[in-house]
Design a protein around this motif. Structure first.
Motif, mmCIF file in Angstrom:
data_model
loop_
_atom_site.group_PDB
_atom_site.id
_atom_site.type_symbol
_atom_site.label_atom_id
_atom_site.label_comp_id
_atom_site.label_asym_id
_atom_site.label_seq_id
_atom_site.Cartn_x
_atom_site.Cartn_y
_atom_site.Cartn_z
ATOM 1 N N TYR A 18 -25.002 42.784 -36.294
ATOM 2 C CA TYR A 18 -24.875 41.740 -35.277
ATOM 3 C C TYR A 18 -25.220 40.381 -35.853
ATOM 4 O O TYR A 18 -26.001 40.284 -36.796
ATOM 5 C CB TYR A 18 -25.869 41.985 -34.134
ATOM 6 C CG TYR A 18 -25.537 43.112 -33.225
ATOM 7 C CD1 TYR A 18 -24.782 42.910 -32.078
ATOM 8 C CD2 TYR A 18 -26.003 44.400 -33.483
ATOM 9 C CE1 TYR A 18 -24.496 43.955 -31.223
ATOM 10 C CE2 TYR A 18 -25.718 45.451 -32.634
ATOM 11 C CZ TYR A 18 -24.970 45.221 -31.502
ATOM 12 O OH TYR A 18 -24.676 46.255 -30.648
ATOM 13 N N HIS A 20 -26.602 36.633 -34.067
ATOM 14 C CA HIS A 20 -27.107 36.118 -32.794
ATOM 15 C C HIS A 20 -26.138 35.136 -32.154
ATOM 16 O O HIS A 20 -26.062 35.036 -30.932
ATOM 17 C CB HIS A 20 -28.469 35.457 -32.976
ATOM 18 C CG HIS A 20 -29.548 36.441 -33.293
ATOM 19 N ND1 HIS A 20 -30.044 37.325 -32.375
ATOM 20 C CD2 HIS A 20 -30.197 36.710 -34.441
ATOM 21 C CE1 HIS A 20 -30.964 38.076 -32.931
ATOM 22 N NE2 HIS A 20 -31.073 37.731 -34.191
ATOM 23 N N GLU A 21 -25.395 34.419 -32.999
ATOM 24 C CA GLU A 21 -24.449 33.424 -32.478
ATOM 25 C C GLU A 21 -23.341 33.208 -33.498
ATOM 26 O O GLU A 21 -23.600 33.096 -34.694
ATOM 27 C CB GLU A 21 -25.175 32.102 -32.218
ATOM 28 C CG GLU A 21 -24.302 31.021 -31.653
ATOM 29 C CD GLU A 21 -25.047 29.718 -31.428
ATOM 30 O OE1 GLU A 21 -24.472 28.835 -30.800
ATOM 31 O OE2 GLU A 21 -26.190 29.584 -31.899
ATOM 32 N N GLU A 28 -22.598 34.421 -28.173
ATOM 33 C CA GLU A 28 -23.882 35.033 -28.494
ATOM 34 C C GLU A 28 -23.761 36.538 -28.678
ATOM 35 O O GLU A 28 -22.896 37.180 -28.081
ATOM 36 C CB GLU A 28 -24.896 34.718 -27.402
ATOM 37 C CG GLU A 28 -25.219 33.244 -27.308
ATOM 38 C CD GLU A 28 -26.266 32.941 -26.254
ATOM 39 O OE1 GLU A 28 -26.701 33.872 -25.541
ATOM 40 O OE2 GLU A 28 -26.655 31.782 -26.155
ATOM 41 N N ASN A 29 -24.652 37.092 -29.504
ATOM 42 C CA ASN A 29 -24.757 38.535 -29.754
ATOM 43 C C ASN A 29 -23.410 39.172 -30.098
ATOM 44 O O ASN A 29 -22.894 40.004 -29.375
ATOM 45 C CB ASN A 29 -25.390 39.240 -28.560
ATOM 46 C CG ASN A 29 -26.790 38.738 -28.312
ATOM 47 O OD1 ASN A 29 -27.544 38.526 -29.239
ATOM 48 N ND2 ASN A 29 -27.124 38.524 -27.058
#
Length: 79
Positions: A18, A20-21, A28-29
């Motif tokens: 993943y 975060h941004e 996001e995510n």
């Protein structure tokens, strides 16, 4: 020396990678279409075309470490 603007942090949770941004659209995510095995292959010298699933922007990953992805182009300051 590695250019910091070409790096982006990632997280590994179980077998998922993943961020975060997204550095391009801000989503996001974001679950990246990669597996942990590929991180090691990239670190050993194999390049990988990464297509962000949120915005379809494409970058070539040239290296990884335990915290960051390294691309062949700047990832920071794109928005």
């Amino acid at each position: 020396m590695i250019p910091f603007q070409n790096t982006w942090p990632y997280e590994q949770l179980m077998n998922d990678i993943y961020i975060h941004e997204c550095p391009f659209c801000g989503q996001e995510n974001v679950l990246l279409p990669m597996k942990p095995k590929e991180l090691q292959e990239i670190h050993e010298g194999k390049k990988k075309l990464l297509v962000f699933p949120c915005c379809s922007h494409r970058v070539t990953l040239v290296d990884t470490d335990r915290d960051y992805l390294l691309a062949s182009e700047p990832l920071r300051g794109n928005r």
